[in-house]
Design an enzyme around this catalytic site. Structure first.
Site, mmCIF file in Angstrom:
data_model
loop_
_atom_site.group_PDB
_atom_site.id
_atom_site.type_symbol
_atom_site.label_atom_id
_atom_site.label_comp_id
_atom_site.label_asym_id
_atom_site.label_seq_id
_atom_site.Cartn_x
_atom_site.Cartn_y
_atom_site.Cartn_z
ATOM 1 N N GLY A 314 -17.085 -15.815 -30.646
ATOM 2 C CA GLY A 314 -18.046 -16.319 -31.496
ATOM 3 C C GLY A 314 -18.461 -15.538 -32.736
ATOM 4 C CB CYS A 383 -47.625 -8.648 -41.736
ATOM 5 S SG CYS A 383 -49.160 -7.367 -41.628
#
EC number: 4.1.1.20
Length: 463
Positions: A314, A383
């Site tokens: 992959g 944040c």
């Protein structure tokens, strides 16, 4: 430190299609144009950001197809039996990528109903789709059975559910299954991506194989076509893969004692890629050659016929084929300590640094020849104090707002693990080739973010 972004383009004398993509930091078509801008697939990265916005995943079709071709040709060269490459689509599963790898003759490894549905919709042939997973739902198994793909049985619940569903659905042909087990082989990689050692959530314990084979052989609704084992991901060593051959062939021999004609063996994937200059992974050809010779030798020693050999790469197929382009925003200098620059993305489009402590390399795409004179920390906009893409990025000292920062080798596990943390829309993705760029994933909008939200009918007492 006085080098420039051009250092990453100093490739070998080999032609583009001869280089092993997993050994490159940038896609094979990367070059610098007359404007001193980075180009991928003949497309100017800065211009694509202007057109499509940022963050932006940019996927090079040539690099993707080259990796597929190198796997296919290497197996044909080194393995005298039949083989099939399965793209491990958890690395990045979308319609366009599934369709491209299928057009190259590859099958697809899926790990959920959603990935299966995508591969099927993209036109992947059901006989080349293999469903993995350590906790498949009954609905996912039902979809697999109705689609006609192969189920990689990971545990007893898989097997019992398959038998029950085959009866409930009155299947005309036995459900094709492979048995996955843990081979007990360690390799040097991150603990979260080691799957071959015995203490893993994946696969049957090898001591259970007798009981498993007995169960499968006594249930005519199941057809045990093969066995599967996978030792991990981002591996640079060849020896663990070679050791796996004997373990797998012993399992084939054991299965024959229960009357099972096991004709397929899946050696998994796991070949690593180059994320930094210090990384030195084997080439695709070397990886295939080592495994093929080991399987042939193991079969000869046990005097058993060569199986159809499957592998499921992959990362090494899709990882090097893509980059992510960001726009630089704010800058913060802490004297004698650190300089931060912030980009317009971060952990929501690339969670690997905060999850695996992964390290990447970067360039300024609109000023490729600028000397790299400063070490800067690249922060995301979320944040979250830990939202740091790169701790020590070598960049021009005069990085400024509006510059285009490119992170290399982001094709694997970046979009596929992306989130909407802080309600950031997921980025767009474009496919580039021959100076043309095409959207393959639209950028999410704010309205997309609330599309599934529902306000309750009653909000309770109001003041």
């Amino acid at each position: 430190m006085e080098n420039s972004g051009l250092q990453y383009l100093l490739n070998s004398e080999e032609s583009t299609t001869e280089r092993s993509p997993n050994q490159q930091l940038l896609p094979l078509t990367a070059k610098v144009n007359h404007q001193d801008h980075l180009e991928i697939g003949g497309c100017d990265v800065a211009e694509m950001v202007s057109q499509f916005g940022s963050p932006l995943y940019i996927l090079d079709e040539v690099t993707l197809r080259t990796a597929c071709r190198q796997y296919r040709e290497a197996w044909a060269k080194y393995y005298p039996g039949e083989s099939l490459i399965l793209y491990a689509s958890k690395a990045w599963n979308c319609l366009a990528i599934c369709a491209i790898v299928a057009s190259e003759g590859l099958g697809t490894d899926v790990v959920s109903g959603g990935e299966l549905y995508t591969a099927k919709t993209a036109g992947v042939s059901p006989d080349k789709i293999y469903l993995h997973g350590n906790n498949k739902s009954r609905s996912e198994l039902e979809l697999a059975i109705s689609t006609g793909c192969t189920v990689v049985a990971d545990n007893w619940l898989d097997l019992t559910n398959l038998v029950e569903l085959a009866d409930e659905m009155s299947v005309q042909s036995p459900v094709r299954v492979m048995i996955r087990f843990t081979p007990g082989i360690e390799c040097h990689t991150h603990e979260y991506i080691r799957t071959g050692h015995l203490d893993s959530k994946f696969g049957f314990d090898p001591n259970q194989l007798d009981e498993v084979f007995k169960f499968v052989s006594s249930n005519p609704s199941l057809c045990c076509e093969g066995i599967h084992a996978h030792i991990g991901s981002q591996i640079f060593e060849l020896q663990p893969h070679q050791d796996l051959a004997g373990v797998l062939m012993d399992a084939v021999t054991k299965g024959s004692q229960y009357g099972l004609n096991i004709t397929e063996v899946n050696v998994g994937g796991g070949l690593g890629i180059r994320y930094t200059e210090d990384d030195d992974p084997p080439s695709i050809e070397s990886w295939v050659s080592a495994i093929a010779s080991s399987v042939v030798a193991a079969c000869e020693q046990r005097q058993i016929p060569l199986p159809k050999l499957l592998c499921e790469p992959g990362r090494s197929i899709i990882g090097p084929a893509a980059i992510t382009a960001y726009t630089i925003g704010s800058r913060k200098e802490i004297p004698d300590l650190r300089t931060y620059i912030a980009v317009d993305g971060g952990m929501s489009d690339n969670p690997r640094p905060i999850t695996y402590q992964s390290v990447y390399r970067v360039v300024i795409a609109n000023r490729m020849s600028a000397p790299l004179t400063e070490t800067i920390t690249v922060a995301g906009k979320h944040c979250e104090s830990g939202d740091i893409l790169i701790q020590q990025a070598h960049l021009p000292g005069d990085c400024q707002t509006g510059d285009i920062l490119v992170v290399m080798a982001t094709g694997a596990y970046n979009y596929s693990m992306a989130s909407n943390y802080n309600r950031l829309p997921r980025p767009a993705a474009v496919l580039v080739n021959d100076s043309l760029s095409s959207i393959i994933i639209q950028r999410e909008t704010y309205s997309d973010l609330i599309r599934q939200d529902r306000l309750p009918e009653r909000l309770g007492d109001r003041p």
